[in-house]
Write an enzyme that holds these catalytic residues in place. Sequence first.
Site, PDB file in Angstrom:
ATOM      1  N   LYS A 154     -12.278   3.844  10.912  1.00  0.00           N
ATOM      2  CA  LYS A 154     -11.060   3.112  10.830  1.00  0.00           C
ATOM      3  C   LYS A 154     -11.079   2.098  12.122  1.00  0.00           C
ATOM      4  O   LYS A 154     -10.499   1.061  12.001  1.00  0.00           O
ATOM      5  CB  LYS A 154     -10.001   4.235  11.518  1.00  0.00           C
ATOM      6  N   HIS A 184       2.667   6.439  -2.085  1.00  0.00           N
ATOM      7  CA  HIS A 184       3.784   6.208  -1.462  1.00  0.00           C
ATOM      8  C   HIS A 184       4.861   6.032  -2.488  1.00  0.00           C
ATOM      9  O   HIS A 184       6.053   6.588  -2.441  1.00  0.00           O
ATOM     10  CB  HIS A 184       3.928   4.731  -0.820  1.00  0.00           C
ATOM     11  N   HIS A 242      -2.889   4.772  -1.511  1.00  0.00           N
ATOM     12  CA  HIS A 242      -1.349   4.865  -0.905  1.00  0.00           C
ATOM     13  C   HIS A 242      -0.514   4.293  -1.787  1.00  0.00           C
ATOM     14  O   HIS A 242       0.817   4.438  -1.558  1.00  0.00           O
ATOM     15  CB  HIS A 242      -1.444   4.233   0.285  1.00  0.00           C
ATOM     16  N   ASN A 254      -5.284   1.327   2.651  1.00  0.00           N
ATOM     17  CA  ASN A 254      -4.186   1.731   1.631  1.00  0.00           C
ATOM     18  C   ASN A 254      -4.890   2.457   0.358  1.00  0.00           C
ATOM     19  O   ASN A 254      -4.125   2.503  -0.664  1.00  0.00           O
ATOM     20  CB  ASN A 254      -3.328   0.512   1.551  1.00  0.00           C
ATOM     21  N   ARG A 282      -8.165  -5.093   6.223  1.00  0.00           N
ATOM     22  CA  ARG A 282      -7.458  -3.715   6.515  1.00  0.00           C
ATOM     23  C   ARG A 282      -6.729  -3.135   5.432  1.00  0.00           C
ATOM     24  O   ARG A 282      -6.366  -2.095   5.329  1.00  0.00           O
ATOM     25  CB  ARG A 282      -6.520  -4.147   7.800  1.00  0.00           C
ATOM     26  N   GLU A 337      -3.717  -6.458   9.586  1.00  0.00           N
ATOM     27  CA  GLU A 337      -3.697  -6.416   7.937  1.00  0.00           C
ATOM     28  C   GLU A 337      -3.415  -7.899   7.119  1.00  0.00           C
ATOM     29  O   GLU A 337      -2.567  -8.038   6.320  1.00  0.00           O
ATOM     30  CB  GLU A 337      -2.623  -5.460   7.327  1.00  0.00           C
ATOM     31  N   LYS A 352      -0.462   0.827  13.848  1.00  0.00           N
ATOM     32  CA  LYS A 352       0.722   0.640  12.654  1.00  0.00           C
ATOM     33  C   LYS A 352       1.898   1.974  13.025  1.00  0.00           C
ATOM     34  O   LYS A 352       1.598   3.336  13.322  1.00  0.00           O
ATOM     35  CB  LYS A 352       0.177   1.181  11.257  1.00  0.00           C
ATOM     36  N   HIS A 362       1.956  14.050   2.870  1.00  0.00           N
ATOM     37  CA  HIS A 362       1.554  12.573   2.629  1.00  0.00           C
ATOM     38  C   HIS A 362       0.090  12.597   2.051  1.00  0.00           C
ATOM     39  O   HIS A 362      -0.089  11.684   1.064  1.00  0.00           O
ATOM     40  CB  HIS A 362       1.699  11.844   3.892  1.00  0.00           C
ATOM     41  N   ARG A 389      11.309  -4.209  24.449  1.00  0.00           N
ATOM     42  CA  ARG A 389      10.674  -5.094  23.720  1.00  0.00           C
ATOM     43  C   ARG A 389       8.967  -4.648  23.901  1.00  0.00           C
ATOM     44  O   ARG A 389       8.218  -5.318  23.725  1.00  0.00           O
ATOM     45  CB  ARG A 389      10.664  -6.878  24.283  1.00  0.00           C
ATOM     46  N   GLU A 445      -7.508  11.945   3.795  1.00  0.00           N
ATOM     47  CA  GLU A 445      -7.649  10.639   4.436  1.00  0.00           C
ATOM     48  C   GLU A 445      -9.067  10.542   4.854  1.00  0.00           C
ATOM     49  O   GLU A 445      -9.933   9.804   4.750  1.00  0.00           O
ATOM     50  CB  GLU A 445      -6.734  10.549   5.703  1.00  0.00           C
TER      51      GLU A 445
END
Length: 363
Positions: free
Chosen positions: A230, A255, A251, A248, A244, A240, A144, A268, A122, A186
């Site tokens: 960042k 994606h 993206h 993206n 935040r 997010e 993330k 990517h 956990r 990026e």
Amino acid sequence: MTSVINVNLPQQSYEIAIAPSSLDELGQKMSTLNLGKKVLVVSNPSIFKHYGEKTVKSLTLAGYEVASYNLPPGERYKTLNSIEKLYDVALENRLERSSTMVALGGGVIGDMTGFAAATWLRGINVIQVPTTLLAMVDSAIGGKTGVNHPHGKNLIGAFHQPRLVLISPETLKTLPMREFRAGMAEVIKYGVIWDAELFTQMEGTKHLNQLRYMKPEFIEYILSRSCQAKAEVVAKDEKEGGLRAILNYGHTIGHAVESLTNYRLLKHGEAVAIGMVAAGQIALELGMWTDRDSKRQNALIEKAGLPTRLPAGLEIEAIIDTLQLDKKVRDGKVRFVLPTQMGVVTVTDEVPTETIRRVLQSM
């Protein structure tokens, strides 16, 4: 020279340390964090070949019990099956709740190691030691973590902040040129969404597509400015809930393109570059930003040696359908991050499908 950037969070703040030869100091830096003695270093064979021995030695000298495991390289191995293998190694080495996983590698290794650490017992400690430009400026920061589903990128994941991000710029010297260029996507993103001065400085630099033509001081500059951007965004919106989402930028369509090409055709960052061109054109069509800024963005993307057009043979309708699987979809509406001026963006779900279609057809 060491740059230290703080990621200030309500529950667990941490440092991003950028310093030459910092791999030698990893064990020493971890000793200040009051971690348990068991450490699992997760990497891939090529990265571990270059930096594994130095990393393990630093940890061992600091008194840690160190095990290591290498996952295969590549986005297509970013799966639950790979995570199960990490769980097996964690079990074999009796990792405890005070134990730590160290992610030594690029974004794929960082995301998978972070997710394994988030879910083993956990949640155990994770340290990010990024070795690619993309991971240094983006994926290693902010907590993330996750893996891909066959129908979408990073659909399975968790927020799990690292205890430390340690960036050693000299690891970029062994980075393939294509990977370096992918990481520049990026960096350009931060210029568009947050830091207009960074964008201007990159415009004034002759070369962006090869590390060997860039001065070490400029590399440290783009690393620190990108990490600062960042860190500021994450500190304002850790999970997010709002702001935040601007990270993206590029993206959403990026994606979709990655998913439709089975994560094999494009890096990517290359997909993000294509997505930024598309997002910029959508903003232009909607009257949200200027033709001049759109051209500035696209010129910088090209200077970095990144693609600005969709891969041949990709069906426009398939991209539009895939957008519906994006994590950012709310109430069936696709949310886009769109620029309004250099350094400023907005998030909207009011983009007509016909506009998206027309922009994609032009690419």
